[in-house]
Design an enzyme around this catalytic site. Structure first.
Site, PDB file in Angstrom:
ATOM      1  N   ASP A   1      -0.459   2.680   8.491  1.00  0.00           N
ATOM      2  CA  ASP A   1      -1.102   1.952   9.600  1.00  0.00           C
ATOM      3  C   ASP A   1      -0.301   1.916  10.900  1.00  0.00           C
ATOM      4  OD1 ASP A   1      -2.965   1.374   7.629  1.00  0.00           O
ATOM      5  OD2 ASP A   1      -2.050  -0.550   7.135  1.00  0.00           O
TER       6      ASP A   1
ATOM      7  N   THR B   1       4.117   2.764   5.751  1.00  0.00           N
ATOM      8  CA  THR B   1       2.693   2.398   5.792  1.00  0.00           C
ATOM      9  C   THR B   1       1.968   3.368   6.714  1.00  0.00           C
ATOM     10  OG1 THR B   1       1.109   0.813   6.708  1.00  0.00           O
ATOM     11  CG2 THR B   1       3.357   0.546   7.440  1.00  0.00           C
TER      12      THR B   1
ATOM     13  N   ASP C   1       1.668  -0.290  11.798  1.00  0.00           N
ATOM     14  CA  ASP C   1       1.492  -1.650  12.337  1.00  0.00           C
ATOM     15  C   ASP C   1       2.755  -2.505  12.199  1.00  0.00           C
ATOM     16  OD1 ASP C   1       1.444  -1.833   9.606  1.00  0.00           O
ATOM     17  OD2 ASP C   1      -0.297  -3.146   9.492  1.00  0.00           O
TER      18      ASP C   1
ATOM     19  N   ARG D   1       1.125  -4.829  -5.594  1.00  0.00           N
ATOM     20  CA  ARG D   1       1.335  -6.126  -4.965  1.00  0.00           C
ATOM     21  C   ARG D   1       1.771  -7.068  -6.091  1.00  0.00           C
ATOM     22  NH1 ARG D   1      -2.671  -3.718  -1.548  1.00  0.00           N
ATOM     23  NH2 ARG D   1      -1.546  -3.424   0.395  1.00  0.00           N
TER      24      ARG D   1
ATOM     25  N   ASP E   1       5.051  -5.256   6.308  1.00  0.00           N
ATOM     26  CA  ASP E   1       5.535  -6.596   6.661  1.00  0.00           C
ATOM     27  C   ASP E   1       5.642  -7.545   5.463  1.00  0.00           C
ATOM     28  OD1 ASP E   1       5.939  -6.120   9.298  1.00  0.00           O
ATOM     29  OD2 ASP E   1       4.050  -7.010   9.995  1.00  0.00           O
TER      30      ASP E   1
ATOM     31  N   ARG F   1      -5.857  -1.099   8.788  1.00  0.00           N
ATOM     32  CA  ARG F   1      -5.971  -2.564   8.669  1.00  0.00           C
ATOM     33  C   ARG F   1      -6.421  -3.134  10.007  1.00  0.00           C
ATOM     34  NH1 ARG F   1      -1.780  -5.781   4.923  1.00  0.00           N
ATOM     35  NH2 ARG F   1      -0.964  -4.037   3.757  1.00  0.00           N
TER      36      ARG F   1
ATOM     37  N   GLY G   1       0.826  -1.216   0.000  1.00  0.00           N
ATOM     38  CA  GLY G   1       0.000   0.000   0.000  1.00  0.00           C
ATOM     39  C   GLY G   1       0.855   1.259   0.000  1.00  0.00           C
TER      40      GLY G   1
HETATM   41  P1  ADP Z   1       2.713  -4.689   2.788  1.00  0.00           P
HETATM   42  O1  ADP Z   1       4.135  -4.694   2.365  1.00  0.00           O
HETATM   43  O2  ADP Z   1       2.128  -3.314   2.831  1.00  0.00           O
HETATM   44  O3  ADP Z   1       2.489  -5.510   4.043  1.00  0.00           O
HETATM   45  P2  ADP Z   1       1.624  -6.868   1.170  1.00  0.00           P
HETATM   46  O4  ADP Z   1       1.426  -7.788   2.315  1.00  0.00           O
HETATM   47  O5  ADP Z   1       0.574  -6.800   0.125  1.00  0.00           O
HETATM   48  O6  ADP Z   1       1.868  -5.359   1.618  1.00  0.00           O
HETATM   49  O7  ADP Z   1       2.995  -7.303   0.478  1.00  0.00           O
HETATM   50  C1  ADP Z   1       3.513  -6.578  -0.619  1.00  0.00           C
HETATM   51  C2  ADP Z   1       4.233  -7.521  -1.561  1.00  0.00           C
HETATM   52  O8  ADP Z   1       5.326  -8.150  -0.882  1.00  0.00           O
HETATM   53  C3  ADP Z   1       3.410  -8.700  -2.072  1.00  0.00           C
HETATM   54  O9  ADP Z   1       2.587  -8.379  -3.162  1.00  0.00           O
HETATM   55  C4  ADP Z   1       4.497  -9.660  -2.509  1.00  0.00           C
HETATM   56  O10 ADP Z   1       5.077  -9.264  -3.721  1.00  0.00           O
HETATM   57  C5  ADP Z   1       5.528  -9.456  -1.400  1.00  0.00           C
HETATM   58  N1  ADP Z   1       5.334 -10.472  -0.347  1.00  0.00           N
HETATM   59  C6  ADP Z   1       4.379 -10.526   0.586  1.00  0.00           C
HETATM   60  N2  ADP Z   1       4.488 -11.623   1.361  1.00  0.00           N
HETATM   61  C7  ADP Z   1       5.545 -12.307   0.882  1.00  0.00           C
HETATM   62  C8  ADP Z   1       6.196 -13.528   1.229  1.00  0.00           C
HETATM   63  N3  ADP Z   1       5.758 -14.286   2.250  1.00  0.00           N
HETATM   64  N4  ADP Z   1       7.280 -13.905   0.512  1.00  0.00           N
HETATM   65  C9  ADP Z   1       7.731 -13.135  -0.507  1.00  0.00           C
HETATM   66  N5  ADP Z   1       7.155 -11.987  -0.893  1.00  0.00           N
HETATM   67  C10 ADP Z   1       6.093 -11.562  -0.217  1.00  0.00           C
END
Ligand code: ADP
Length: 323
Positions: A131, A129, A133, A76, A107, A175, A15
């Site tokens: 959030d 972010t 969080d 994403r 995360d 979130r 995000g």
């Molecule tokens: P944020 O980084 O804000 O928490 P997301 O959880 O959507 O957002 O994660 C962003 C991107 O990071 C995902 O679209 C993916 O490309 C990568 N990602 C998320 N989780 C994993 C994972 N367990 N292993 C590898 N890449 C990941």
């Protein structure tokens, strides 16, 4: 002694958050100051998989420190969760000579950065972010701007709620975390703040409003954290039980936009600079953050396991002064 990296990349993932541009600027300028080349990877990890990469110099990051959003776009990327996607990303880095990477996100993005580090592309996570969080840091880039946006919006809603003797139920982002709800709620003088971290019942909210009515209060603000949801239904229940006309507003994506505040620009500059400093020392697989106004860094896996305390004392204060 290590050989200094010759070329690093920067990307924004997950995000978007105000202040991401200020990180891109800090990373670019810090890298150039250390004699490294720097490239921007567009649309998060997708850019690494597709080779969507642009060179950055001092001037390509001019005039962005004050802008919301991210000049590198963010996205994403489902493919990046699998070995095949990671191998494609690694291949792009090798072809382009990218030895290190700064990943601005949450995360999920940090998990990706750990996976890349394990495959030889040293990566550093910077918490971006709204959030707040992320456990290893007290503060995430974008959080302050988002809270200020919420406060500005709720102040406007309060004007109209006051004019019509209404209750305004306002759902804010975060979130699963209630940090925006709590802090913006206090700053808006909310009658009730509902978050996942604090127990509540609809009856508690209604009782508080009835108590307020008895002491001559005519309009009410109820802040609901995104993780709780159900604002429309709550507004109906409040109206039925109290007779106060109640309206729900879901603030939505407006909370992600806007020019970053001073705090977000400063944190972005500090953390972006520090991330490059680590890479320049040949260190990867870390997340940088702020604790007691000091920059800190942790191993990514360790950072992902940490837990963040919710400021229950602050919630108690909010509750006690909101009658
Ligand atoms: P944020 O980084 O804000 O928490 P997301 O959880 O959507 O957002 O994660 C962003 C991107 O990071 C995902 O679209 C993916 O490309 C990568 N990602 C998320 N989780 C994993 C994972 N367990 N292993 C590898 N890449 C990941």
């Amino acid at each position: 002694m290590y050989d200094i990296m010759k070329k690093i990349g920067v990307l924004t993932s997950g995000g978007d958050a105000p202040g991401m541009n200020a990180v891109i600027r800090a990373v670019t300028r810090a890298a150039i100051a250390k004699g490294m080349e720097v490239v921007g990877v567009r649309r998060g990890y997708n850019g690494l998989i597709n080779g969507d990469i642009v060179p950055l110099d001092a001037r390509s990051v001019s005039d962005i420190i004050q802008r919301g959003g991210t000049m590198l776009y963010t996205a994403r990327c489902a493919e990046f969760r699998y070995e095949e996607g990671l191998q494609k990303a690694k291949k792009t880095c090798e072809e382009q000579g990218i030895e290190g990477l700064v990943v601005v996100g949450g995360d999920g993005s940090f998990r990706g950065a750990a996976d890349l580090s394990a495959r030889g592309i040293l990566s550093i996570g910077v918490p971006g972010t709204i959030d707040n969080d992320i456990s290893m840091t007290e503060y995430t880039i974008g959080y302050d701007t988002a809270m200020n946006t919420v406060v500005e919006m709720v102040d406007k809603l309060r004007d109209t709620a006051q004019s019509h003797d209404r209750c305004s139920v306002v759902e804010v982002m975060g979130r699963n975390a209630g940090y925006i709800a709590l802090n913006a709620g206090i700053a808006c003088g909310a009658t009730y703040i509902i978050t996942k971290e604090e127990p509540f019942t609809v009856n508690d909210v209604i009782s508080k409003i009835i108590e307020g009515q008895k002491s001559g209060k005519h309009h009410f603000i109820v802040i609901v954290a995104e993780g709780i949801g159900g604002s429309e239904q709550l507004a109906k229940e409040i109206e039925q039980a109290t007779g106060v006309e109640s309206r729900a507003t879901i603030l939505g994506h407006v909370q992600r936009g806007g020019s970053p505040t001073v705090q977000d620009r400063v944190a972005a500059s500090q953390l972006g600079y520090y991330a490059v400093d680590l890479l320049s020392k040949g260190i990867g697989n870390r997340v940088v953050g702020l604790q007691h106004n000091e920059v800190v860094d942790y191993d990514i896996q360790e950072a992902l396991k940490m837990k963040k305390e919710f400021p229950h004392d602050l919630y108690k204060i909010a509750n006690e002064i909101s009658f």
